[in-house]
Motif scaffolding. Structure first.
Motif, PDB file in Angstrom:
ATOM      1  N   THR A 175       0.815  -1.214   0.000  1.00 22.06           N
ATOM      2  CA  THR A 175       0.000   0.000   0.000  1.00 22.06           C
ATOM      3  C   THR A 175       0.852   1.268   0.000  1.00 22.06           C
ATOM      4  OG1 THR A 175      -0.149  -0.132   2.403  1.00 22.06           O
ATOM      5  CG2 THR A 175      -1.977  -1.077   1.122  1.00 22.06           C
ATOM      6  N   LEU A 176       2.132   1.161   0.344  1.00 25.05           N
ATOM      7  CA  LEU A 176       3.020   2.321   0.321  1.00 25.05           C
ATOM      8  C   LEU A 176       3.619   2.477  -1.063  1.00 25.05           C
ATOM      9  CD1 LEU A 176       4.931   1.894   3.712  1.00 25.05           C
ATOM     10  CD2 LEU A 176       2.859   3.233   3.240  1.00 25.05           C
ATOM     11  N   VAL A 177       3.819   3.727  -1.463  1.00 26.75           N
ATOM     12  CA  VAL A 177       4.409   4.020  -2.772  1.00 26.75           C
ATOM     13  C   VAL A 177       5.740   4.732  -2.551  1.00 26.75           C
ATOM     14  CG1 VAL A 177       4.110   5.209  -4.981  1.00 26.75           C
ATOM     15  CG2 VAL A 177       2.105   4.260  -3.799  1.00 26.75           C
ATOM     16  N   PRO A 178       6.856   4.006  -2.685  1.00 30.79           N
ATOM     17  CA  PRO A 178       8.147   4.662  -2.530  1.00 30.79           C
ATOM     18  C   PRO A 178       8.400   5.649  -3.668  1.00 30.79           C
ATOM     19  CG  PRO A 178       8.421   2.320  -3.022  1.00 30.79           C
ATOM     20  CD  PRO A 178       6.961   2.585  -2.940  1.00 30.79           C
ATOM     21  N   VAL A 179       8.844   6.845  -3.288  1.00 29.26           N
ATOM     22  CA  VAL A 179       9.216   7.877  -4.251  1.00 29.26           C
ATOM     23  C   VAL A 179      10.712   8.097  -4.038  1.00 29.26           C
ATOM     24  CG1 VAL A 179       8.876  10.259  -5.005  1.00 29.26           C
ATOM     25  CG2 VAL A 179       6.914   8.900  -4.206  1.00 29.26           C
ATOM     26  N   ILE A 180      11.511   7.582  -4.971  1.00 27.46           N
ATOM     27  CA  ILE A 180      12.959   7.523  -4.801  1.00 27.46           C
ATOM     28  C   ILE A 180      13.628   8.642  -5.582  1.00 27.46           C
ATOM     29  CG2 ILE A 180      14.987   6.042  -4.930  1.00 27.46           C
ATOM     30  CD1 ILE A 180      12.831   3.699  -5.289  1.00 27.46           C
ATOM     31  N   ASP A 181      14.168   9.605  -4.844  1.00 28.63           N
ATOM     32  CA  ASP A 181      14.844  10.785  -5.384  1.00 28.63           C
ATOM     33  C   ASP A 181      16.335  10.460  -5.472  1.00 28.63           C
ATOM     34  OD1 ASP A 181      16.259  13.199  -5.576  1.00 28.63           O
ATOM     35  OD2 ASP A 181      15.334  14.097  -3.805  1.00 28.63           O
ATOM     36  N   ALA A 182      16.803  10.206  -6.705  1.00 27.82           N
ATOM     37  CA  ALA A 182      18.214   9.874  -6.905  1.00 27.82           C
ATOM     38  C   ALA A 182      18.579  10.043  -8.370  1.00 27.82           C
ATOM     39  CB  ALA A 182      18.493   8.432  -6.471  1.00 27.82           C
ATOM     40  N   TRP A 183      19.869  10.235  -8.617  1.00 27.84           N
ATOM     41  CA  TRP A 183      20.376  10.142  -9.979  1.00 27.84           C
ATOM     42  C   TRP A 183      20.570   8.654 -10.198  1.00 27.84           C
ATOM     43  CZ3 TRP A 183      20.935  10.346 -14.724  1.00 27.84           C
ATOM     44  CH2 TRP A 183      22.103  10.059 -15.431  1.00 27.84           C
ATOM     45  N   HIS A 184      19.589   8.016 -10.823  1.00 28.43           N
ATOM     46  CA  HIS A 184      19.585   6.567 -10.964  1.00 28.43           C
ATOM     47  C   HIS A 184      20.582   6.082 -12.017  1.00 28.43           C
ATOM     48  CE1 HIS A 184      16.228   5.907  -8.220  1.00 28.43           C
ATOM     49  NE2 HIS A 184      15.735   7.032  -8.705  1.00 28.43           N
ATOM     50  N   GLY A 185      21.149   6.980 -12.782  1.00 32.56           N
ATOM     51  CA  GLY A 185      22.123   6.600 -13.799  1.00 32.56           C
ATOM     52  C   GLY A 185      23.554   6.587 -13.301  1.00 32.56           C
ATOM     53  N   PHE A 186      23.760   6.705 -11.980  1.00 36.93           N
ATOM     54  CA  PHE A 186      25.133   6.755 -11.481  1.00 36.93           C
ATOM     55  C   PHE A 186      25.783   5.371 -11.444  1.00 36.93           C
ATOM     56  CE2 PHE A 186      23.211   5.542  -7.497  1.00 36.93           C
ATOM     57  CZ  PHE A 186      24.224   5.004  -6.709  1.00 36.93           C
ATOM     58  N   GLN A 187      25.002   4.341 -11.688  1.00 36.02           N
ATOM     59  CA  GLN A 187      25.501   2.972 -11.735  1.00 36.02           C
ATOM     60  C   GLN A 187      24.965   2.318 -13.008  1.00 36.02           C
ATOM     61  OE1 GLN A 187      25.793   1.059  -7.551  1.00 36.02           O
ATOM     62  NE2 GLN A 187      23.730   1.853  -7.741  1.00 36.02           N
ATOM     63  N   PRO A 188      25.491   1.158 -13.372  1.00 32.19           N
ATOM     64  CA  PRO A 188      24.941   0.453 -14.537  1.00 32.19           C
ATOM     65  C   PRO A 188      23.465   0.107 -14.322  1.00 32.19           C
ATOM     66  CG  PRO A 188      27.057  -0.496 -13.879  1.00 32.19           C
ATOM     67  CD  PRO A 188      26.662   0.475 -12.806  1.00 32.19           C
ATOM     68  N   ALA A 189      22.714   0.058 -15.401  1.00 29.41           N
ATOM     69  CA  ALA A 189      21.276  -0.229 -15.330  1.00 29.41           C
ATOM     70  C   ALA A 189      20.997  -1.574 -14.670  1.00 29.41           C
ATOM     71  CB  ALA A 189      20.673  -0.191 -16.739  1.00 29.41           C
ATOM     72  N   GLU A 240      32.402  18.327 -14.904  1.00 24.33           N
ATOM     73  CA  GLU A 240      32.080  16.962 -15.315  1.00 24.33           C
ATOM     74  C   GLU A 240      30.563  16.796 -15.494  1.00 24.33           C
ATOM     75  OE1 GLU A 240      32.577  12.517 -13.437  1.00 24.33           O
ATOM     76  OE2 GLU A 240      33.992  14.070 -12.827  1.00 24.33           O
ATOM     77  N   LEU A 241      29.820  17.426 -14.600  1.00 23.69           N
ATOM     78  CA  LEU A 241      28.360  17.363 -14.653  1.00 23.69           C
ATOM     79  C   LEU A 241      27.831  17.974 -15.944  1.00 23.69           C
ATOM     80  CD1 LEU A 241      25.637  16.747 -13.349  1.00 23.69           C
ATOM     81  CD2 LEU A 241      25.857  18.888 -12.063  1.00 23.69           C
ATOM     82  N   PHE A 242      28.469  19.018 -16.431  1.00 24.17           N
ATOM     83  CA  PHE A 242      28.075  19.642 -17.694  1.00 24.17           C
ATOM     84  C   PHE A 242      28.048  18.586 -18.800  1.00 24.17           C
ATOM     85  CE2 PHE A 242      28.730  21.762 -21.704  1.00 24.17           C
ATOM     86  CZ  PHE A 242      27.953  22.898 -21.624  1.00 24.17           C
ATOM     87  N   ASP A 243      29.133  17.797 -18.890  1.00 27.77           N
ATOM     88  CA  ASP A 243      29.207  16.756 -19.923  1.00 27.77           C
ATOM     89  C   ASP A 243      28.186  15.647 -19.667  1.00 27.77           C
ATOM     90  OD1 ASP A 243      31.296  18.141 -21.137  1.00 27.77           O
ATOM     91  OD2 ASP A 243      32.834  17.018 -20.043  1.00 27.77           O
ATOM     92  N   LEU A 244      28.012  15.266 -18.420  1.00 24.01           N
ATOM     93  CA  LEU A 244      27.060  14.223 -18.060  1.00 24.01           C
ATOM     94  C   LEU A 244      25.642  14.628 -18.439  1.00 24.01           C
ATOM     95  CD1 LEU A 244      26.422  11.552 -16.551  1.00 24.01           C
ATOM     96  CD2 LEU A 244      26.225  12.942 -14.484  1.00 24.01           C
ATOM     97  N   ALA A 245      25.268  15.863 -18.140  1.00 24.51           N
ATOM     98  CA  ALA A 245      23.908  16.335 -18.423  1.00 24.51           C
ATOM     99  C   ALA A 245      23.609  16.334 -19.918  1.00 24.51           C
ATOM    100  CB  ALA A 245      23.702  17.732 -17.836  1.00 24.51           C
ATOM    101  N   ALA A 246      24.625  16.502 -20.738  1.00 25.13           N
ATOM    102  CA  ALA A 246      24.423  16.508 -22.192  1.00 25.13           C
ATOM    103  C   ALA A 246      24.052  15.133 -22.729  1.00 25.13           C
ATOM    104  CB  ALA A 246      25.679  17.010 -22.890  1.00 25.13           C
ATOM    105  N   MET A 247      24.452  14.061 -22.029  1.00 25.44           N
ATOM    106  CA  MET A 247      24.186  12.728 -22.561  1.00 25.44           C
ATOM    107  C   MET A 247      23.281  11.880 -21.672  1.00 25.44           C
ATOM    108  SD  MET A 247      27.946  11.177 -22.142  1.00 25.44           S
ATOM    109  CE  MET A 247      28.444  10.399 -20.626  1.00 25.44           C
ATOM    110  N   ALA A 248      22.860  12.381 -20.534  1.00 25.55           N
ATOM    111  CA  ALA A 248      22.015  11.608 -19.615  1.00 25.55           C
ATOM    112  C   ALA A 248      20.642  11.356 -20.216  1.00 25.55           C
ATOM    113  CB  ALA A 248      21.883  12.355 -18.297  1.00 25.55           C
ATOM    114  N   ARG A 249      20.104  10.178 -19.907  1.00 21.66           N
ATOM    115  CA  ARG A 249      18.792   9.767 -20.396  1.00 21.66           C
ATOM    116  C   ARG A 249      18.043   9.045 -19.286  1.00 21.66           C
ATOM    117  NH1 ARG A 249      20.425  12.812 -23.439  1.00 21.66           N
ATOM    118  NH2 ARG A 249      20.886  12.642 -25.631  1.00 21.66           N
ATOM    119  N   PRO A 250      16.710   8.951 -19.386  1.00 22.99           N
ATOM    120  CA  PRO A 250      15.943   8.179 -18.401  1.00 22.99           C
ATOM    121  C   PRO A 250      16.317   6.694 -18.454  1.00 22.99           C
ATOM    122  CG  PRO A 250      14.482   9.419 -19.888  1.00 22.99           C
ATOM    123  CD  PRO A 250      15.872   9.550 -20.420  1.00 22.99           C
TER     124      PRO A 250
END
Length: 186
Positions: free
Chosen positions: A78-92, A142-152
């Protein structure tokens, strides 16, 4: 059926702001969302384990991420976890393993997109006010470059929002609709 919401985006994209407003909207809609933020867990570890170099920071990030999904595994459906994270920091595959271990049947992802310029500027601006265990202001380059290629991650429905605009007033409704499409009874 257990559903989780991933609030995803690069560091400084606005995930925490989005997650806070999404939580309020889901509560108002009668759901039982639970906030889980990688930085909250990680900063607790900083306080007890200490800070260190970049590899130490990454290790604490991985441990925090693991702890979040271990906690979810014990939640009632019944609980809905809402996970706030940069989920791409590790392999999928790491996220897939965590989702499976937590017995999450459905993922709805809120992708918080920002331009590389916005991500880098925000990171620099907030770095002096954040816990000293986080990466320094120089990480903005480094984040500048990461943001250019990050995807969901796209492990389920993806709701894309602009992290440089106000949080949509109907974001909660969009998430609930995506949960229903995926078969989650809300």
């Amino acid at each position: 059926m257990r559903c989780a919401v991933l609030v995803n985006g690069v560091p400084a994209s606005g995930k925490s702001t989005v997650a806070a407003q999404l939580l309020a909207q889901l509560l108002e809609a009668g759901l039982a969302p639970v906030p889980l933020a990688l930085d909250t867990v990680k900063e607790g570890l900083f306080a007890h384990v200490g800070t260190g170099d970049r590899e130490h920071n990454r290790m604490l990030g991985r441990a925090s991420y693991h702890a979040i999904f271990n906690s979810i595994a014990a939640f009632p459906d019944t609980l809905v976890p809402v996970i706030d994270a940069w989920h791409g920091f590790q392999p999928a595959d790491v996220l897939r393993e965590h989702i499976a271990r937590a017995a999450i049947d459905q993922v709805v992802e809120v992708w918080v997109a920002v331009t590389p310029e916005v991500a880098a500027a925000r990171y620099r601006a907030r770095s002096e006010h954040r816990h000293g265990g986080h990466l320094p202001a120089s990480y903005a380059n480094e984040l500048f470059d990461l943001a250019a290629m990050a995807r969901p991650m796209a492990f389920g429905p993806v709701i894309k929002i602009d992290g440089d605009a106000p949080v949509p007033a109907n974001l909660g409704s969009q998430v609930i609709a995506a949960m229903r499409v995926g078969g989650h009874d809300v």
